[in-house]
Design a protein around this motif. Structure first.
Motif, PDB file in Angstrom:
ATOM      1  N   UNK A 226     -15.574 -45.139   7.267  1.00 18.64           N
ATOM      2  CA  UNK A 226     -17.392 -44.637   8.538  1.00 18.64           C
ATOM      3  C   UNK A 226     -17.738 -43.069   7.835  1.00 18.64           C
ATOM      4  N   UNK A 227     -18.765 -43.553   7.384  1.00 15.38           N
ATOM      5  CA  UNK A 227     -19.193 -41.920   6.894  1.00 15.38           C
ATOM      6  C   UNK A 227     -20.421 -41.277   7.530  1.00 15.38           C
ATOM      7  N   UNK A 228     -20.523 -40.157   8.197  1.00 14.65           N
ATOM      8  CA  UNK A 228     -21.225 -39.771   9.068  1.00 14.65           C
ATOM      9  C   UNK A 228     -21.636 -38.789   8.441  1.00 14.65           C
ATOM     10  N   UNK A 229     -22.636 -38.330   7.543  1.00 17.39           N
ATOM     11  CA  UNK A 229     -22.789 -37.377   6.519  1.00 17.39           C
ATOM     12  C   UNK A 229     -24.043 -36.653   6.915  1.00 17.39           C
ATOM     13  N   UNK A 430     -28.431 -42.224   3.302  1.00 14.08           N
ATOM     14  CA  UNK A 430     -27.603 -41.095   2.520  1.00 14.08           C
ATOM     15  C   UNK A 430     -26.825 -40.746   3.304  1.00 14.08           C
ATOM     16  N   UNK A 431     -26.848 -41.155   4.908  1.00 18.96           N
ATOM     17  CA  UNK A 431     -26.320 -40.313   6.184  1.00 18.96           C
ATOM     18  C   UNK A 431     -25.185 -41.228   6.234  1.00 18.96           C
ATOM     19  N   UNK A 432     -24.661 -42.286   5.577  1.00 18.42           N
ATOM     20  CA  UNK A 432     -23.667 -42.804   5.725  1.00 18.42           C
ATOM     21  C   UNK A 432     -23.810 -44.347   6.058  1.00 18.42           C
ATOM     22  N   UNK A 433     -22.622 -45.237   6.664  1.00 18.27           N
ATOM     23  CA  UNK A 433     -22.330 -45.914   7.978  1.00 18.27           C
ATOM     24  C   UNK A 433     -21.269 -46.039   8.087  1.00 18.27           C
TER      25      UNK A 433
END
Length: 455
Positions: A226-229, A430-433
């Protein structure tokens, strides 16, 4: 020096730590793997009892934890105390709701019985940033542990005291040794840990660059991540808005956490007919903010987390001004001790300048004027980010149109964007998924198992 706590208000090195050796790191991974075998079989009631105890410790020691965060990364003391209390809220929330969120779900099929079962994955690596030293960790670890997983924290290297304090909270709450551990390591160790077969999945909150690297490493190992960018959140103010509330909240939305928040409002998109008034009042309110020692309860804006953060922010401000942006206030680092940058406002933003497309991580706001809601949507979406958006309007049709068309994981109407344990948190583009918080957050690190019983 190893890993160090450096007070960004004074530049003083408060404490240093030796990074884990390879042998020590391997021991911690072994402990996590062994702890998972036992923890996954514990009951929800067992986990909830300890999670409630963690909440009680956070609440009882909020002043000490708040002071630690203020000293280590510079957030105003009341904000740091509030962060501790919010972390306790998340612990209580998942203690109370995890069993319901993860209960078997019946699915009507032709089978005699069919249902979905949620089961834990294993040890989860969490790579967390410094800007919310407790909250970022708790919003991962509370649902992860309640789901039956165990956690390993690679926190930002400038908040080691906070990282160790969070681990201690869960040990004192009664969770077994190895269920949640802090890893004092550098970023170079992350790829190897992700490749280790004892690690089941990972979560990262941080920069785009860090997200790319972790995403690649996880993909090589075929592991969930999980990516929170980053975010360059729009704050849209239409002429129908409650103007006084919109402009007052705008300042809070920009400088919360000293402007160092992925969901801070960064681009203020204002309808032309009210733009002059908004600009004048917004600038005045920014200039009136009290900048200073974060331990002083009257301080509204403390230091940035490091001198390098000041340098990076100022470089992008200067590049934007050189490209043609107009500086309305601020724009120069505050001289003297500490990593201070003044409240800064830019307008007339050229599209090829950093102010148009980059995430400014500090108290720098940009103002855009638009003729109508369609242009507001165009400007808001004209970014590679898609985390949150704040919309200010009292026109129902306008509101619904903005909610539908904005490319964001979260849209808040007549309120600044905020995280809340009850609703999912995350972005697109680009804020993640993936998502944190709410029922979606606890299910991210589970095996969503289909069960089909024919007879």
């Amino acid at each position: 020096m190893g890993i160090a706590s450096i007070n960004p208000t004074t530049g003083e090195v408060m404490k240093t730590f030796d990074p884990l050796t390879d042998k020590e790191l391997a021991t911690k991974l072994d402990k996590a793997a062994a702890a998972f075998v036992i923890h996954r079989e514990t009951s929800f009631a067992y986990r909830a009892e300890r999670m409630i105890k963690a909440a009680e410790i956070l609440e009882a020691e909020k002043e000490q934890f708040g002071r630690m965060m203020s000293l280590e990364m510079g957030k105003p003391i009341q904000s740091a105390i509030d962060e501790t209390v919010k972390s306790a809220w998340a612990c209580r929330y998942y203690a109370e709701h995890a069993e319901r969120f993860l209960a078997d779900e019946t699915v009507e099929t032709s089978a005699n019985r069919s249902y979905i079962r949620y089961q834990p994955l294993g040890p989860i690596l969490a790579i967390m940033p410094w800007n919310y030293p407790f909250w970022q960790v708790i919003r991962f670890v509370a649902p992860a542990l309640m789901a039956g997983n165990v956690g390993l924290l690679k926190h930002a290297s400038n908040v080691p005291q906070s990282a160790l304090a969070v681990e201690d909270v869960f040990l004192r709450a009664g969770f077994a040794e190895g269920v949640f551990q802090t890893l004092l390591i550098g970023a170079a160790k992350v790829e190897g840990i992700l490749a280790d077969p004892r690690i089941a999945a990972a979560t990262l909150t941080g920069s785009e660059g860090a997200g790319v690297q972790v995403g690649i490493s996880a993909a090589k190992a075929i592991k969930k991540v999980v990516l929170e960018l980053g975010g360059s959140d729009p704050y849209i103010v239409m002429k129908s808005a409650n103007f006084a509330e919109a402009v007052a909240t705008a300042v809070k939305a920009r400088v919360a956490n000293n402007g160092q928040s992925c969901i801070a409002a960064k681009r203020f998109i204002v309808e032309e007919s009210i733009a002059d008034r908004f600009e004048e009042e917004f600038v005045a309110r920014m200039e009136a903010l009290k900048v200073g020692d974060p331990l002083d309860r009257t301080t509204e804006l403390g230091p940035l987390a490091s001198t390098s953060a000041v340098d990076d922010l100022h470089r992008d401000v200067q590049k934007s001004v050189d490209a043609g942006a107009r500086l309305l206030t601020g724009g120069k680092p505050i001289p003297g001790k500490g990593s201070f940058y003044p409240p800064t406002v830019l307008t007339d933003i050229p599209r090829d300048s950093p102010a148009y497309s980059e995430e400014f991580f500090g108290p720098v706001a940009t103002i855009f004027r638009v003729k109508d809601v369609e242009e507001a949507i165009h400007i808001a979406n004209d970014t590679r980010f898609g985390l949150g958006a704040s919309v200010w309007t009292q026109d129902e049709a306008e509101r619904d149109h903005l909610i539908q068309e904005l490319e964001a994981g979260m849209v808040f109407v007549n309120k600044m964007v905020a995280s809340d344990p009850r609703v999912p948190f995350g972005g697109v583009k680009q804020s993640g998924f993936g998502r944190e918080l709410g029922p979606f957050g606890i299910r991210e690190f589970t095996n969503v198992k289909t069960v089909w019983i024919e007879k």
